[in-house]
Enzyme design. Structure first.
Site, PDB file in Angstrom:
ATOM      1  N   SER A  82       2.236 -58.395 -18.175  1.00  0.00           N
ATOM      2  CA  SER A  82       0.880 -58.599 -18.627  1.00  0.00           C
ATOM      3  C   SER A  82      -0.057 -59.115 -17.544  1.00  0.00           C
ATOM      4  O   SER A  82      -1.271 -59.118 -17.706  1.00  0.00           O
ATOM      5  CB  SER A  82       0.878 -59.593 -19.795  1.00  0.00           C
ATOM      6  OG  SER A  82       1.374 -60.880 -19.349  1.00  0.00           O
ATOM      7  N   LYS A 117      -4.510 -66.317 -13.804  1.00  0.00           N
ATOM      8  CA  LYS A 117      -4.421 -65.456 -14.984  1.00  0.00           C
ATOM      9  C   LYS A 117      -5.126 -66.124 -16.156  1.00  0.00           C
ATOM     10  O   LYS A 117      -5.032 -67.343 -16.337  1.00  0.00           O
ATOM     11  CB  LYS A 117      -2.942 -65.209 -15.309  1.00  0.00           C
ATOM     12  CG  LYS A 117      -2.676 -64.264 -16.466  1.00  0.00           C
ATOM     13  CD  LYS A 117      -1.177 -64.072 -16.654  1.00  0.00           C
ATOM     14  CE  LYS A 117      -0.841 -63.176 -17.826  1.00  0.00           C
ATOM     15  NZ  LYS A 117       0.618 -63.000 -17.991  1.00  0.00           N
ATOM     16  N   SER A 128       6.409 -60.520 -16.792  1.00  0.00           N
ATOM     17  CA  SER A 128       4.977 -60.313 -16.581  1.00  0.00           C
ATOM     18  C   SER A 128       4.440 -60.788 -15.245  1.00  0.00           C
ATOM     19  O   SER A 128       3.251 -60.630 -14.952  1.00  0.00           O
ATOM     20  CB  SER A 128       4.179 -60.979 -17.714  1.00  0.00           C
ATOM     21  OG  SER A 128       4.447 -60.343 -18.933  1.00  0.00           O
TER      22      SER A 128
END
Length: 468
Positions: A136, A61, A160
């Site tokens: 997210s 990420k 997330s």
């Protein structure tokens, strides 16, 4: 021909160990898959052309700092930022010979539940590109789901990792707070942020967690694990005590199809030998969301103050420092970070700190205590991960409160600093449903055991139907 859609991290590791494929061939296979599917899904923001090791590929990420590779946190304010050092988790992946495929899309500064807040455009769900992948960490979840990486790392503040894993039909672990280093991670809310794996299987999750977990001298909040990480083998739940919190399973807004799929999984726990009983988490559910949305924005306000256009990141012109910082932040931050910065700054301001942030921290202690009391009776708590399946792109972008409610089931355990595992447990309207398993502090092994047994019994096919 390497089938990246079905290949797990464990299977990829076996291929390399048996010398059936090389790391370069595996990397090339995933790069071909990315070239074919990423233009539609937009899971990656930055790609790495050549493998930097001789092991299994991995995606990270884009809040995870990587030496020499652009790290944006999904924000224009960090558009050209290239770290000069690795985060601890990136360094540990390298030490384990995992090779970086690229950096995945994220809501800006990990603030969101749909990956629509990225300054570089939204990621799309591999099961239905008209829908969100969750957030997210939607980029990491979509990459694993679509066969663009065998496994990936995300970060979880209020859900997330777990929520996008649920919406994309894969496995996601938010570890116990403090078991994985935050050194080199772009900060959102320091007392909540935690890095964890997103994978196709629970065994993969355990293998990847084993690599990244443990004490780090660069992060004083980390601890040594009290016991080694176990890769689960057993396919029964004999002797496991499973609690079903009524408030988490009856909260308003849980879709009927989600309720049915989770109900079947709970019934399956009994069939596999677990002791299952209903229990109560009233304060955690009633106050968890409000508590989170005071603590997280307050800490975000403090953390994001460093982006002033002087030291690093985007810089706009200005006659003096005040104007330079104001313009840099105006141009560099998107709407969601600005919204949370304003809310957090207000909560921390003179005269309001104790009334808001201080009170929220006291409520947090109550939530932690309420969970701890349940774990005197149970080994694992179960509920839906998300009240809904993946919703359509744009459906909640103009209603921030509706978007925040997407994390209503994941937030309580995150506020308490507890580990949570999401596994796919069925379909509703052709889209994946996630089952959330929450454990006590350092209870990851119990989660892996329960998740693996349920995973085998459910037999969910993680490959999106449209890609089979």
């Amino acid at each position: 021909m390497i089938d990246t859609l079905r290949l797990t991290g464990e299977e990829a590791l076996g291929l390399i160990e048996r010398r059936e494929v090389s790391a370069a061939e595996l990397h090339a296979a995933y790069r071909d898959a990315i070239a074919a599917r990423n233009p539609e899904l937009h899971a990656y923001l930055t790609l790495v052309d050549e493998p930097d090791g001789d092991g299994v590929p991995i995606a990270l990420k884009d809040v995870i700092g990587t030496r020499g590779v652009r790290t944006t946190a999904g924000s224009k304010i960090l558009d050209g930022y290239v770290p000069v050092y690795d985060s601890t988790v990136a360094a540990r992946c390298k030490a384990a010979n995992l090779t970086l495929l690229g950096k995945t899309n994220t809501d800006e500064f990990a603030m969101g539940s749909s990956t629509e807040n990225s300054a570089y455009g939204p990621t799309r769900n591999p099961w239905d590109p008209a829908r969100v992948p969750g957030g997210s960490g939607g980029g990491s979840a979509a990459a694993v789901s679509a066969g663009l990486a065998p496994w990936a790392l995300g970060s979880d503040t209020g859900g997330s990792i777990k929520q996008p894993a649920a919406l994309c039909g894969i496995v996601g672990l938010r570890p116990t707070y403090g078991t994985v280093s935050r050194y080199g991670i772009v900060a959102f809310a320091s007392s909540l942020d935690q890095v964890g794996p997103t994978t196709k299987t629970v065994r993969d999750c355990a293998l990847l967690y084993r690599i990244i977990a443990g004490r780090d001298a660069c992060d004083s909040t980390t601890v040594e694990l009290p016991e080694p990480v176990e890769v689960p083998e057993r396919e029964d739940l004999n002797g496991l005590r499973v609690g079903v919190p009524r408030q988490l399973n009856d909260v308003d807004g849980i879709e009927p199809g989600v309720r049915r799929a989770v109900g079947r999984a709970i019934a399956l726990c009994r069939e596999l030998g677990a002791e299952v009983a209903e229990c109560e988490l009233p304060l955690s559910v009633d106050y968890g969301l409000a508590c989170y949305y005071l603590i997280a924005p307050a800490e975000a306000s403090s953390n994001l103050a460093r982006y002033d256009g002087v030291r690093f990141g985007h810089r706009s012109s200005g006659a003096d420092f005040r104007e330079l910082a104001m313009r840099s932040r105006h141009d560099g931050f998107g709407d969601e970070p600005k919204r949370r910065i304003m809310l957090g700054t207000y909560a921390l301001s003179s005269g309001y700190y104790e009334a808001y942030y201080g009170t929220a921290q006291k409520v947090r202690t109550v939530i932690k205590r309420e969970h701890d009391e349940l774990f005197e009776r149970f080994d694992v708590l179960v509920s839906p991960t998300s009240p809904t399946v993946a919703f359509e792109l744009g459906a909640k972008t103009h209603d921030p409160l509706a978007m925040y409610l997407s994390d209503v089931l994941t937030i309580p355990s995150c506020v308490a600093g507890l580990p949570g595992l999401s596994i796919p447990c069925g379909l509703s309207e052709g889209l994946p449903v996630g089952l959330q398993l929450v454990g006590p502090q350092f209870g990851e092994n119990a989660l892996f055991r329960a998740g693996h047994a349920l995973e085998k019994a459910i037999g969910f096919d993680t490959v999106p139907e449209r890609l089979r």
